[in-house]
Design a protein around this motif. Structure first.
Motif, PDB file in Angstrom:
ATOM      1  N   HIS A  61       0.820  -1.216   0.000  1.00 26.11           N
ATOM      2  CA  HIS A  61       0.000   0.000   0.000  1.00 26.11           C
ATOM      3  C   HIS A  61       0.854   1.266   0.000  1.00 26.11           C
ATOM      4  O   HIS A  61       1.957   1.292   0.553  1.00 26.11           O
ATOM      5  CB  HIS A  61      -0.943  -0.003   1.200  1.00 26.11           C
ATOM      6  CG  HIS A  61      -1.964  -1.088   1.146  1.00 26.11           C
ATOM      7  ND1 HIS A  61      -3.045  -1.043   0.290  1.00 26.11           N
ATOM      8  CD2 HIS A  61      -2.041  -2.272   1.812  1.00 26.11           C
ATOM      9  CE1 HIS A  61      -3.765  -2.145   0.452  1.00 26.11           C
ATOM     10  NE2 HIS A  61      -3.187  -2.897   1.358  1.00 26.11           N
ATOM     11  N   ASN A  62       0.320   2.322  -0.604  1.00 22.45           N
ATOM     12  CA  ASN A  62       1.007   3.611  -0.662  1.00 22.45           C
ATOM     13  C   ASN A  62       1.049   4.262   0.725  1.00 22.45           C
ATOM     14  O   ASN A  62       0.109   4.131   1.526  1.00 22.45           O
ATOM     15  CB  ASN A  62       0.283   4.568  -1.620  1.00 22.45           C
ATOM     16  CG  ASN A  62       0.246   4.035  -3.032  1.00 22.45           C
ATOM     17  OD1 ASN A  62       1.118   3.269  -3.437  1.00 22.45           O
ATOM     18  ND2 ASN A  62      -0.765   4.425  -3.786  1.00 22.45           N
ATOM     19  N   ASP A  64       0.711   7.414   1.420  1.00 23.69           N
ATOM     20  CA  ASP A  64      -0.393   8.382   1.541  1.00 23.69           C
ATOM     21  C   ASP A  64      -1.674   7.688   1.975  1.00 23.69           C
ATOM     22  O   ASP A  64      -2.459   8.240   2.754  1.00 23.69           O
ATOM     23  CB  ASP A  64      -0.623   9.101   0.212  1.00 23.69           C
ATOM     24  CG  ASP A  64       0.460  10.125  -0.099  1.00 23.69           C
ATOM     25  OD1 ASP A  64       1.277  10.406   0.808  1.00 23.69           O
ATOM     26  OD2 ASP A  64       0.489  10.637  -1.230  1.00 23.69           O
ATOM     27  N   TYR A  65      -1.882   6.498   1.453  1.00 28.69           N
ATOM     28  CA  TYR A  65      -3.096   5.737   1.790  1.00 28.69           C
ATOM     29  C   TYR A  65      -3.060   5.285   3.249  1.00 28.69           C
ATOM     30  O   TYR A  65      -4.052   5.428   3.976  1.00 28.69           O
ATOM     31  CB  TYR A  65      -3.217   4.538   0.854  1.00 28.69           C
ATOM     32  CG  TYR A  65      -4.382   3.622   1.171  1.00 28.69           C
ATOM     33  CD1 TYR A  65      -5.692   4.063   1.087  1.00 28.69           C
ATOM     34  CD2 TYR A  65      -4.154   2.294   1.543  1.00 28.69           C
ATOM     35  CE1 TYR A  65      -6.759   3.221   1.369  1.00 28.69           C
ATOM     36  CE2 TYR A  65      -5.210   1.443   1.822  1.00 28.69           C
ATOM     37  CZ  TYR A  65      -6.508   1.912   1.739  1.00 28.69           C
ATOM     38  OH  TYR A  65      -7.561   1.075   2.019  1.00 28.69           O
ATOM     39  N   ALA A  68      -3.808   8.138   5.386  1.00 24.64           N
ATOM     40  CA  ALA A  68      -5.230   8.491   5.300  1.00 24.64           C
ATOM     41  C   ALA A  68      -6.077   7.573   6.173  1.00 24.64           C
ATOM     42  O   ALA A  68      -7.031   8.030   6.832  1.00 24.64           O
ATOM     43  CB  ALA A  68      -5.695   8.415   3.851  1.00 24.64           C
ATOM     44  N   GLN A  81     -11.419  14.302   0.964  1.00 21.07           N
ATOM     45  CA  GLN A  81     -10.429  13.294   0.566  1.00 21.07           C
ATOM     46  C   GLN A  81     -10.947  11.865   0.677  1.00 21.07           C
ATOM     47  O   GLN A  81     -10.313  10.924   0.191  1.00 21.07           O
ATOM     48  CB  GLN A  81      -9.165  13.437   1.430  1.00 21.07           C
ATOM     49  CG  GLN A  81      -8.430  14.753   1.238  1.00 21.07           C
ATOM     50  CD  GLN A  81      -7.174  14.825   2.096  1.00 21.07           C
ATOM     51  OE1 GLN A  81      -6.614  13.817   2.497  1.00 21.07           O
ATOM     52  NE2 GLN A  81      -6.731  16.046   2.387  1.00 21.07           N
ATOM     53  N   SER A  84     -11.486   9.694  -2.637  1.00 18.62           N
ATOM     54  CA  SER A  84     -10.276   9.352  -3.395  1.00 18.62           C
ATOM     55  C   SER A  84      -9.555   8.149  -2.799  1.00 18.62           C
ATOM     56  O   SER A  84      -8.778   7.476  -3.488  1.00 18.62           O
ATOM     57  CB  SER A  84      -9.329  10.552  -3.456  1.00 18.62           C
ATOM     58  OG  SER A  84      -8.873  10.906  -2.161  1.00 18.62           O
ATOM     59  N   PHE A  85      -9.813   7.846  -1.525  1.00 20.26           N
ATOM     60  CA  PHE A  85      -9.223   6.665  -0.881  1.00 20.26           C
ATOM     61  C   PHE A  85     -10.242   5.524  -0.740  1.00 20.26           C
ATOM     62  O   PHE A  85      -9.970   4.527  -0.063  1.00 20.26           O
ATOM     63  CB  PHE A  85      -8.665   7.034   0.492  1.00 20.26           C
ATOM     64  CG  PHE A  85      -7.496   7.973   0.434  1.00 20.26           C
ATOM     65  CD1 PHE A  85      -6.259   7.542  -0.061  1.00 20.26           C
ATOM     66  CD2 PHE A  85      -7.609   9.287   0.863  1.00 20.26           C
ATOM     67  CE1 PHE A  85      -5.172   8.410  -0.121  1.00 20.26           C
ATOM     68  CE2 PHE A  85      -6.528  10.160   0.811  1.00 20.26           C
ATOM     69  CZ  PHE A  85      -5.301   9.721   0.310  1.00 20.26           C
ATOM     70  N   ARG A 136      -3.690  -0.707  -3.803  1.00 17.97           N
ATOM     71  CA  ARG A 136      -2.500  -0.007  -3.293  1.00 17.97           C
ATOM     72  C   ARG A 136      -2.858   1.301  -2.598  1.00 17.97           C
ATOM     73  O   ARG A 136      -2.293   1.625  -1.562  1.00 17.97           O
ATOM     74  CB  ARG A 136      -1.523   0.274  -4.443  1.00 17.97           C
ATOM     75  CG  ARG A 136      -0.896  -0.980  -5.019  1.00 17.97           C
ATOM     76  CD  ARG A 136       0.226  -0.655  -5.987  1.00 17.97           C
ATOM     77  NE  ARG A 136       0.732  -1.865  -6.626  1.00 17.97           N
ATOM     78  CZ  ARG A 136       1.630  -2.682  -6.090  1.00 17.97           C
ATOM     79  NH1 ARG A 136       2.121  -2.420  -4.886  1.00 17.97           N
ATOM     80  NH2 ARG A 136       2.042  -3.764  -6.735  1.00 17.97           N
ATOM     81  N   GLY A 137      -3.794   2.042  -3.175  1.00 14.03           N
ATOM     82  CA  GLY A 137      -4.123   3.337  -2.602  1.00 14.03           C
ATOM     83  C   GLY A 137      -5.601   3.558  -2.385  1.00 14.03           C
ATOM     84  O   GLY A 137      -6.052   4.699  -2.283  1.00 14.03           O
ATOM     85  N   ARG A 138      -6.370   2.446  -2.283  1.00 13.78           N
ATOM     86  CA  ARG A 138      -7.824   2.622  -2.187  1.00 13.78           C
ATOM     87  C   ARG A 138      -8.462   1.409  -1.511  1.00 13.78           C
ATOM     88  O   ARG A 138      -8.126   0.275  -1.827  1.00 13.78           O
ATOM     89  CB  ARG A 138      -8.402   2.812  -3.588  1.00 13.78           C
ATOM     90  CG  ARG A 138      -9.911   2.996  -3.642  1.00 13.78           C
ATOM     91  CD  ARG A 138     -10.332   3.479  -5.022  1.00 13.78           C
ATOM     92  NE  ARG A 138      -9.875   2.600  -6.076  1.00 13.78           N
ATOM     93  CZ  ARG A 138     -10.546   1.506  -6.489  1.00 13.78           C
ATOM     94  NH1 ARG A 138     -11.677   1.166  -5.893  1.00 13.78           N
ATOM     95  NH2 ARG A 138     -10.081   0.778  -7.477  1.00 13.78           N
ATOM     96  N   TYR A 145      -6.837  -2.984   4.174  1.00 13.98           N
ATOM     97  CA  TYR A 145      -5.505  -3.454   3.779  1.00 13.98           C
ATOM     98  C   TYR A 145      -5.614  -4.873   3.233  1.00 13.98           C
ATOM     99  O   TYR A 145      -6.321  -5.714   3.802  1.00 13.98           O
ATOM    100  CB  TYR A 145      -4.542  -3.438   4.968  1.00 13.98           C
ATOM    101  CG  TYR A 145      -4.268  -2.075   5.545  1.00 13.98           C
ATOM    102  CD1 TYR A 145      -4.184  -0.947   4.728  1.00 13.98           C
ATOM    103  CD2 TYR A 145      -4.071  -1.902   6.906  1.00 13.98           C
ATOM    104  CE1 TYR A 145      -3.934   0.308   5.258  1.00 13.98           C
ATOM    105  CE2 TYR A 145      -3.804  -0.663   7.453  1.00 13.98           C
ATOM    106  CZ  TYR A 145      -3.751   0.448   6.625  1.00 13.98           C
ATOM    107  OH  TYR A 145      -3.491   1.693   7.157  1.00 13.98           O
TER     108      TYR A 145
END
Length: 386
Positions: A61-62, A64-65, A68, A81, A84-85, A136-138, A145
């Protein structure tokens, strides 16, 4: 011979979106209690999980994610935000301390992985895992996860393993597939209800991988109302050919049990006959091709009273070479029937006339066989050319 390991602690029950959300950790607790009262889960086989580190989660995972998710669980993620996640949707709402709850599930699957690769056992069950829709980011489809993807990447890096992932959830294992779509050291196989009718809408037979990973992604989308008589032969043939073709070091299987006829979110018609056979086939493949190395995780399953505890218990029974027959424990039935709004089955197996005859049975079987042929076509073509 080492005994199989069961990963469990109360921390794994904290992954809970709400009291009304279909993904309910009570199903894990029900399974644990059923195994204990059946007498086939001993304290010495239970291993406490550890919590995954941020670095381990970020194998897939990213950053940023992950940040978040931490903020969302503390009520600090700006509403602008969330989408977007993939958060605060009907499927994946925000809940308090969601990062910690998710990190425990990831850690449980990593614990299972370590137990196998460090020689403590060759078979481990982590029913809290199986969150195969996480990207990865969502977040997506009840999954924050993606523990299976993280465990696979962990196995590759730490143990230099060649990994076969088998997914028998009714929903396509999209998150795991896309995470390793161009990776020739990971083979993914998902048998699921066709995306024409069901989330996430992917998993077409034509999704075969990309770049160096082309030919290592297998999808077998089956028609709605598929029954045991079609599902079991398809799965048996597919697993045998794929594992022989790929030659993995380890098998990780995702064991969603939402293809059962009683499941409220899908349109398939499996019974406990299939949920006996699935772990048997995976176990047989592991014993033949991976020196017995098999890590099993949970997944979907939304009839939490009648289906999930029995079906998941059959995985543990298979790992231990046991055959659960006859009646469920009276003590378990009495305790939980008081809390269940529907009548609990009293037997391990379903009754023969669980549902009315399906008039399109032969047509469905024929369509599924065509899909199997297309899914395995490049393996079979390779055999012919040798």
């Amino acid at each position: 011979m080492t005994k199989p390991i069961f990963i469990f602690s109360d921390q794994l029950l904290s992954y809970k979106f709400s009291n009304h959300h279909p993904f309910n950790p009570l199903r894990f607790h029900l399974t644990y209690e059923l195994l204990k009262e059946t007498g086939i889960l001993s304290d010495e086989q239970i291993v406490q999980p550890r919590k995954a580190t941020d670095e381990e989660i970020m194998l897939v995972h990213n950053e940023d994610y992950v940040n978040a998710i931490k903020k969302a669980g503390q009520g600090q993620l700006p509403k602008s935000q969330e989408s977007s996640f993939g958060l605060n949707t009907d499927d994946t709402p925000i809940f308090e301390n969601m990062h910690d709850a998710s990190a425990w599930l990831v850690g449980a699957t990593l614990t299972a992985t370590e137990q196998v690769f460090e020689g403590k056992t060759n078979k481990a069950l982590s029913l809290g895992g199986g969150l195969h829709h996480g990207f990865r980011g969502r977040a997506s489809g009840f999954c924050i996860y993606n523990d299976s993807s993280i465990a696979i990447e962990y196995m590759k890096r730490k143990y230099n393993a060649r990994v076969l992932y088998i997914d028998t959830d009714a929903h396509h294992g999209d998150g795991v597939q896309w995470a390793f779509y161009d990776d020739p050291d990971v083979c993914t196989f998902s048998i699921h209800e066709t995306g024409r009718y069901l989330f996430p809408g992917t998993g077409n037979v034509s999704e075969k991988g990309a770049g160096k990973g082309y030919g290592y992604s297998f999808n077998l989308p089956v028609d709605a109302f598929t029954e045991d008589d079609s599902w079991i032969p398809l799965l048996e043939e597919a697993i045998e050919e794929i594992v022989r073709f790929f030659k993995p070091d380890v098998i990780i299987s995702q064991n969603g049990v939402d293809a059962h006829y009683w499941d409220p979110l899908t349109h398939l018609s499996l019974t406990m006959k299939s949920y006996r056979k699935i772990p048997e086939l995976v176990n047989r493949a592991a014993d033949r091709y991976t020196e017995g190395r098999w890590i099993a995780v949970g997944g979907g399953g939304y009839d939490i009273w009648r289906v999930v505890p029995r079906a998941w218990s059959l995985i543990w029974a298979e790992m231990n070479g046991l055959d659960l027959q006859g009646s469920l424990p009276e003590s378990w039935l009495k305790r939980w029937q008081e809390k269940s709004a529907i009548e609990l089955p009293t037997l391990w197996d379903d009754v023969p006339d669980l549902y009315p005859n399906i008039p399109r049975k032969q047509e469905i079987c024929d369509k599924n066989q065509v899909m199997l042929k297309r899914a395995l076509q490049h393996i079979r073509n390779e055999k012919k050319s040798v």
